[in-house]
Design a protein around this motif. Sequence first.
Motif, PDB file in Angstrom:
ATOM      1  N   PHE A  30      64.912  48.329 -11.027  1.00  0.00           N
ATOM      2  CA  PHE A  30      64.805  47.036 -10.356  1.00  0.00           C
ATOM      3  C   PHE A  30      63.498  46.323 -10.675  1.00  0.00           C
ATOM      4  O   PHE A  30      63.374  45.112 -10.468  1.00  0.00           O
ATOM      5  CB  PHE A  30      64.942  47.205  -8.832  1.00  0.00           C
ATOM      6  N   GLY A  31      62.514  47.080 -11.125  1.00  0.00           N
ATOM      7  CA  GLY A  31      61.224  46.507 -11.501  1.00  0.00           C
ATOM      8  C   GLY A  31      60.634  45.666 -10.388  1.00  0.00           C
ATOM      9  O   GLY A  31      60.678  46.032  -9.215  1.00  0.00           O
ATOM     10  N   GLU A  32      60.085  44.510 -10.786  1.00  0.00           N
ATOM     11  CA  GLU A  32      59.404  43.639  -9.836  1.00  0.00           C
ATOM     12  C   GLU A  32      60.358  42.987  -8.839  1.00  0.00           C
ATOM     13  O   GLU A  32      59.931  42.413  -7.840  1.00  0.00           O
ATOM     14  CB  GLU A  32      58.660  42.531 -10.604  1.00  0.00           C
ATOM     15  N   SER A  33      61.651  43.029  -9.143  1.00  0.00           N
ATOM     16  CA  SER A  33      62.604  42.302  -8.273  1.00  0.00           C
ATOM     17  C   SER A  33      62.826  43.025  -6.941  1.00  0.00           C
ATOM     18  O   SER A  33      63.342  42.441  -5.992  1.00  0.00           O
ATOM     19  CB  SER A  33      63.949  42.131  -8.977  1.00  0.00           C
ATOM     20  N   PHE A  34      62.451  44.291  -6.842  1.00  0.00           N
ATOM     21  CA  PHE A  34      62.721  45.057  -5.622  1.00  0.00           C
ATOM     22  C   PHE A  34      61.856  44.586  -4.457  1.00  0.00           C
ATOM     23  O   PHE A  34      60.633  44.500  -4.561  1.00  0.00           O
ATOM     24  CB  PHE A  34      62.491  46.542  -5.869  1.00  0.00           C
ATOM     25  N   ILE A  35      62.495  44.256  -3.365  1.00  0.00           N
ATOM     26  CA  ILE A  35      61.775  43.876  -2.142  1.00  0.00           C
ATOM     27  C   ILE A  35      62.127  44.888  -1.068  1.00  0.00           C
ATOM     28  O   ILE A  35      63.278  44.969  -0.630  1.00  0.00           O
ATOM     29  CB  ILE A  35      62.180  42.456  -1.679  1.00  0.00           C
ATOM     30  N   GLU A  36      61.149  45.677  -0.675  1.00  0.00           N
ATOM     31  CA  GLU A  36      61.433  46.710   0.328  1.00  0.00           C
ATOM     32  C   GLU A  36      61.578  46.100   1.715  1.00  0.00           C
ATOM     33  O   GLU A  36      60.832  45.192   2.090  1.00  0.00           O
ATOM     34  CB  GLU A  36      60.328  47.784   0.341  1.00  0.00           C
ATOM     35  N   LEU A  37      62.559  46.587   2.461  1.00  0.00           N
ATOM     36  CA  LEU A  37      62.789  46.139   3.830  1.00  0.00           C
ATOM     37  C   LEU A  37      62.674  47.358   4.747  1.00  0.00           C
ATOM     38  O   LEU A  37      63.273  48.393   4.470  1.00  0.00           O
ATOM     39  CB  LEU A  37      64.173  45.489   3.945  1.00  0.00           C
ATOM     40  N   HIS A  38      61.907  47.212   5.799  1.00  0.00           N
ATOM     41  CA  HIS A  38      61.561  48.373   6.628  1.00  0.00           C
ATOM     42  C   HIS A  38      62.294  48.399   7.973  1.00  0.00           C
ATOM     43  O   HIS A  38      62.649  47.362   8.516  1.00  0.00           O
ATOM     44  CB  HIS A  38      60.061  48.371   6.907  1.00  0.00           C
ATOM     45  N   GLY A  39      62.444  49.590   8.498  1.00  0.00           N
ATOM     46  CA  GLY A  39      62.758  49.757   9.921  1.00  0.00           C
ATOM     47  C   GLY A  39      64.227  49.745  10.293  1.00  0.00           C
ATOM     48  O   GLY A  39      65.058  49.174   9.597  1.00  0.00           O
ATOM     49  N   ASP A  40      64.507  50.388  11.443  1.00  0.00           N
ATOM     50  CA  ASP A  40      65.901  50.441  11.903  1.00  0.00           C
ATOM     51  C   ASP A  40      66.166  49.456  13.034  1.00  0.00           C
ATOM     52  O   ASP A  40      67.247  49.444  13.598  1.00  0.00           O
ATOM     53  CB  ASP A  40      66.265  51.866  12.342  1.00  0.00           C
ATOM     54  N   ARG A  41      65.146  48.612  13.389  1.00  0.00           N
ATOM     55  CA  ARG A  41      65.276  47.614  14.465  1.00  0.00           C
ATOM     56  C   ARG A  41      65.483  48.246  15.828  1.00  0.00           C
ATOM     57  O   ARG A  41      66.024  47.629  16.726  1.00  0.00           O
ATOM     58  CB  ARG A  41      66.483  46.676  14.218  1.00  0.00           C
ATOM     59  N   ASN A  42      65.104  49.504  15.936  1.00  0.00           N
ATOM     60  CA  ASN A  42      65.402  50.204  17.171  1.00  0.00           C
ATOM     61  C   ASN A  42      64.250  51.112  17.577  1.00  0.00           C
ATOM     62  O   ASN A  42      63.819  51.112  18.710  1.00  0.00           O
ATOM     63  CB  ASN A  42      66.681  51.034  16.979  1.00  0.00           C
TER      64      ASN A  42
END
Lengths: 288, 260
Positions: free
Chosen positions: B26-38
């Motif tokens: 994915f290289g630079e395109s990867f955007i990490e998203l965190h958490g389970d909202r809980n």
Amino acid sequence: MDLFAFIKPKNELERSDETDVKKPYVPDEMWEKCPECGTLLLTTDVEENCQVCSKCNHHFRINARKRIELTVDRDSFVEMDAELESENIIDFPGYEEKLEKSKKISKEKESVICGTCKIGGAEVVIVSMNSEFMMGSMGSVTGDKITRAFEYATDKKLPIIVFTVSGGARMQEGIISLMQMAKTSGAVKRHSDAGLLYITVLTDPTSGGVTASFAMEGDIILAEPKALIAFAGPRVIEQTIRQKLPRDFQTAEFVQNKGFVDRVVDRRQMRQTLSDLLRIHNYGEAEI
Amino acid sequence: MSAYEKVLAARDTKKLTSADYIHAMFGESFIELHGDRNYADDKAVIGGVGMLNEMPVTVIGLEKGRNTMERMERNFGAAHPEGYRKALRLMKQAEKFHRPVLCFVDTSGAFCGIGAEERGQGHAIATNLMEMMALKTPVLSIFIGEGGSGGAIALAVADEVWMMENAVYSVISPEGCASILWKDSSKAPEAAEALKMTAQDLFKLGVVERILREPVQGDQKMFESLKLLICRTFEKNLAVDGERLAELRYQRFRKIGKVK
Ligand SMILES: [Zn+2]
């Protein structure tokens, strides 16, 4: 009926590899000692009290047939898929012998019994797991029978009640036993999406792959008092974290407090509770 | 290689982790998203969105960590309930936006501890199995190292499951199996054989669709061809109606170990 039918297998079970949790008690001819409070109880009294200790309310372990007998309207149970038997699908050493032994001990062909019945007049599919057959471990036939029971319930628009007791997946079937978790969960999902009621009753012990699949997928999750309910058993956790566990850890009451069980129900009230819940969901005489 | 040698190879800390695959593909395109909202963000699970060639994809991986510090932080890839719940949250998000889901599996198993039990490890895995089975978007799971039991299948209810040639997938660790059945964990090599847990055995059992040659760090050509293979599979499955896709996924599992 043979009052000792449910006792003998437990002594046998002590020697099987899968028994993990509480030690079975040793009965005399007429008496049994409650493993919890030590009181000597008359076997006939225990039988009359739904296999519950009259002194301390300890719930004795009972087998799948006894469970059905205590739960359903008299003579209403009709078994499904009773003929299915496990095979040694991955050629696991010693599995055939193990199956033969379990069949002899439990007088059953597999670790689960499925069928239709009536509870308080309502037509219901019932699934009852058996601790006397390889500690209720989930093999491919166990998974298949449960999946078929859910598919049947979905097809006939029936509610389903599942009594769980299991040490988890059956390692002698390797990956195929793990796949049963996904398969049964898929069948639960379809039943749920059809708007039908699924009640689970967790009994002692419910653990491993069964906890991590259909046991935890009910619309309503009930449990018997003090039942061990776990993903990883206490021994595994102690080995992993090298710490002693709190005393009531992983009991039904503890799990209810943590928010994963709706209600701990005494065995003597179970039938009434199930019948009430079915009625509240509009299942019962009026509909038939 | 014997089955147990493959188990050891799958556990090798020098092996590529999910983060390596995500970075290479994915290289630079990867955007990490965190958490389970809980409850929290479980670092044993990496999740986010990115572009696979021209295709937006949700990618989720069980991450063991690439050095001692990372391994501690990521709990050696043993996820807590919040990790599985984060994964499911991202999958549901993918379904909403009709993106395919790519999962990398590499874990010795779901974490066994007090907090994990208190927060419903069994419930978290069960919910993933149930919901993944009905996801109306393509799901592909690739085993890149260890596939430990419930903690692995919680990210592997997929349209297809692929395995690297030296990856393993099992209901129990060979050590655990040997110590329970034979009261002797040194019999792990025999247990590894008996459990049929190598990619090659699992392919024969019909549990995985494809065995892959393992990419080497820095060999971008190998990653490019893996990317192409994944994209083609997603393109094919994106063309299938979501309901139909879920039906096919159910049938895929329904027939494994089918009883006559
Ligand atoms: Zn008592």
